[in-house]
Design an enzyme around this catalytic site. Structure first.
Site, PDB file in Angstrom:
ATOM      1  N   ASP A  19       0.739  -1.246   0.040  1.00 46.16           N
ATOM      2  CA  ASP A  19       0.077   0.016   0.043  1.00 46.16           C
ATOM      3  C   ASP A  19       0.987   1.218   0.029  1.00 46.16           C
ATOM      4  OD1 ASP A  19      -1.822   1.940   0.401  1.00 46.16           O
ATOM      5  OD2 ASP A  19      -2.082   1.457   2.696  1.00 46.16           O
ATOM      6  N   ASN A  21      -0.261   4.463  -0.140  1.00 48.85           N
ATOM      7  CA  ASN A  21      -1.062   5.867   0.354  1.00 48.85           C
ATOM      8  C   ASN A  21      -1.524   5.589   1.622  1.00 48.85           C
ATOM      9  OD1 ASN A  21      -3.067   4.216  -0.542  1.00 48.85           O
ATOM     10  ND2 ASN A  21      -3.833   5.708  -1.832  1.00 48.85           N
ATOM     11  N   ASP A  23      -3.976   3.788   2.685  1.00 50.16           N
ATOM     12  CA  ASP A  23      -5.430   3.610   3.070  1.00 50.16           C
ATOM     13  C   ASP A  23      -5.786   2.386   3.212  1.00 50.16           C
ATOM     14  OD1 ASP A  23      -5.091   2.446   0.464  1.00 50.16           O
ATOM     15  OD2 ASP A  23      -6.497   3.685  -0.750  1.00 50.16           O
ATOM     16  N   ASP A  27      -1.891  -0.985  -3.802  1.00 45.43           N
ATOM     17  CA  ASP A  27      -2.209  -0.472  -4.996  1.00 45.43           C
ATOM     18  C   ASP A  27      -1.014  -0.680  -6.073  1.00 45.43           C
ATOM     19  OD1 ASP A  27      -0.588   1.211  -3.903  1.00 45.43           O
ATOM     20  OD2 ASP A  27      -1.917   2.193  -2.746  1.00 45.43           O
ATOM     21  N   ASP A 186     -10.181 -15.422 -16.266  1.00 53.04           N
ATOM     22  CA  ASP A 186     -10.927 -16.116 -15.141  1.00 53.04           C
ATOM     23  C   ASP A 186     -12.136 -17.068 -15.699  1.00 53.04           C
ATOM     24  OD1 ASP A 186     -11.823 -15.981 -12.516  1.00 53.04           O
ATOM     25  OD2 ASP A 186     -13.544 -14.968 -13.136  1.00 53.04           O
ATOM     26  N   GLU A 250      -7.915 -20.028 -16.295  1.00 50.26           N
ATOM     27  CA  GLU A 250      -8.274 -20.775 -15.002  1.00 50.26           C
ATOM     28  C   GLU A 250      -9.398 -21.769 -15.419  1.00 50.26           C
ATOM     29  OE1 GLU A 250     -10.696 -20.032 -10.913  1.00 50.26           O
ATOM     30  OE2 GLU A 250     -11.363 -19.182 -12.658  1.00 50.26           O
TER      31      GLU A 250
END
Ligand code: NOJ
Length: 465
Positions: A19, A21, A23, A27, A186, A250
């Site tokens: 992360d 930032n 939060d 990201d 997917d 997948e």
């Protein structure tokens, strides 16, 4: 050109990787800041779980815009930076493509002129969702039922519709033009549904081989022969790029022959997930049986690149499920994963033996309980494991006893073992050849290297002649 033949792919669950930032959610800039770890480890490529816009009912697998980046992860420029920064380190980037269904908040699902892009019926058949319960939901505005093979917020697209196919051609090209090396697709075995929406037959015991029982044999809602046409269409798109791009699908099938069929004749998927292997019990007989049956089913065709993986974001991690937290067994598992012929996927944290993390009910976020395998990466023993300066979106595991920074300092750690095995993998040549071994032992040769997995000791031994 065929870099994936011997590749180590590293799965990044973006929300839980790094992360930038504070939060509490991982990201793209965070991921970029940790690429040096992956370069040091020696992986060939990363597969990022979905980064496109989503209401996050199924954390990115419910897409509301296939061409926009989820703001909490960053921007399109961050994706460009990721591709460039990874590329500078010799690492390719694969994105997750979710073609089977969209979010119910996708503008297509709300557009009356695009009703025929989804699967509708006046009478629900007996199909059950992969997440349990009926796969049909009544839409009062339309007065009909729509199909959702996952959450009701994930309506299935109608892949008989040529407009849907054409739209996805554009989506693939958009990301490939941006420089991504390919896609992890997917539900790659499920796009096309039975044209007549026939009822599925009841399950026989061998149909219930996954950790999530289905209660019926998936025949008409999944694994339709026409799905292979869609895969061939995408393969033609991928092959037209220079360098050619890679499709990792997948696919969740039990029989090795069915699994091998998704490679087509070198004209469908380049790499196909092997869940029969991932779900095998961790002992030499069942593992070697799956491996040998898979290799036999694939044969020695030039496109035959088997794929091995022990963990992902949907099922219990292998250090827990296979190894019960015993690092000697984790060593054995890593040695197996990285010395079998073909490609291998490591899930973030596998390289340090990260285990499932018990998540108390009030902190659970996933509607079907997959939080324990999705908790944040352990970068260090510091507060919040070096993952975030804020409150992590899911609780952390025991990062003080198991983290990247400590293991990096310890040449005897799992992390160094993984790195050494990746280097060895690059040197290994030759087919898998079973060798006689004592009970509780699985021995095989790759060229002049012998691998002995002794499940009783437990210990892994590698002899290079
Ligand atoms: C498989 C993905 O890995 C999983 O996380 C998701 O929930 C389903 N497909 C539905 O998209």
């Amino acid at each position: 050109m065929t870099w994936w033949r011997n590749a180590v792919l590293y799965q990044v669950y973006v929300r839980s990787f790094a992360d930038s930032n504070d939060d509490g959610v991982g990201d793209l800039p965070g991921l970029i800041s940790r690429l040096d770890h992956l370069a040091w480890l020696g992986v060939d490529a990363i597969w990022c779980t979905p980064i496109t816009a989503s209401p996050d009912r199924d954390f990115g697998y419910d897409v509301s815009d296939y061409l926009a980046v989820q703001p909490i992860f960053g921007t399109l420029d961050d994706v460009r930076d990721l591709v460039a920064e990874a590329g500078r380190r010799g690492i390719r980037v694969l994105l997750d493509l979710v073609p089977n269904h969209t979010s119910d908040r996708h503008p297509w699902f709300r557009d009356p002129s695009r009703r025929s892009w989804y699967v509708w019926s006046d009478r629900p058949n007996n199909w059950v969702s992969g997440f349990g319960g009926s796969a049909w939901e009544y839409h009062p505005g339309v007065g009909r039922w729509y199909l959702h093979n996952f959450l009701k917020e994930q309506p299935d697209l109608d892949w008989w519709n040529e407009e849907v196919r054409a739209e996805f051609d554009r989506i693939l090209r958009f990301w490939l033009d941006l420089g991504v090396a390919g896609f992890r697709v997917d539900v790659a075995d499920g796009m096309v549904k039975d044209r007549w929406l026939r009822d599925n037959p009841p399950a026989s015991p061998e149909d219930e081989w996954t950790p999530r029982p289905r209660g019926q044999r998936f025949v008409f809602n999944r694994y339709r022969p026409e799905t292979h046409e869609v895969l061939r269409r995408w393969r033609r798109i991928a092959d037209a790029y220079r360098p050619p791009r890679v499709l990792l699908g997948e696919v969740m099938v039990r029989e090795p022959e069915e699994w091998a069929a998704y490679y087509g004749h070198g004209d469908e998927l380049h790499l196909v997930t092997n869940f029969r292997f991932q779900f095998a019990s961790f002992e030499p007989v069942s593992l070697s049986e799956v491996v040998e049956a898979s290799l036999a089913a694939l044969g020695d065709a030039p496109w035959a690149v088997p794929l091995w993986h022990g963990s992902n974001h949907d099922f219990s991690r292998f250090p827990t499920r296979w190894c019960h937290g015993d690092d000697r067994l984790v060593r054995l598992a890593l040695t197996m994963l990285l010395t079998l012929p073909g490609a291998c996927i490591l899930y973030q944290g596998d390289e340090i033996g990260m285990e499932d993390v018990p998540v108390p009910p009030e902190r659970r976020r996933d509607p079907v309980g997959r939080d324990p395998e999705r908790t944040p990466m352990h970068w260090s023993g510091a507060v919040n494991a070096g993952f975030t300066g804020g409150e992590p979106w899911l609780p952390l595991g025991d990062h003080r006893s198991r983290n990247v920074a400590d293991q990096r300092r310890d040449p005897g750690s799992l992390l160094h073992l993984t790195r050494g095995l990746i280097r060895l993998k690059k040197r290994l040549r030759g087919p898998y050849e079973r060798q006689p071994g004592g009970s509780g032992c699985w021995r095989y040769r790759r060229g002049s290297t012998t691998v002995e997995l002794d499940f009783e000791a437990p210990a892994a031994r590698i002899a290079e002649a």
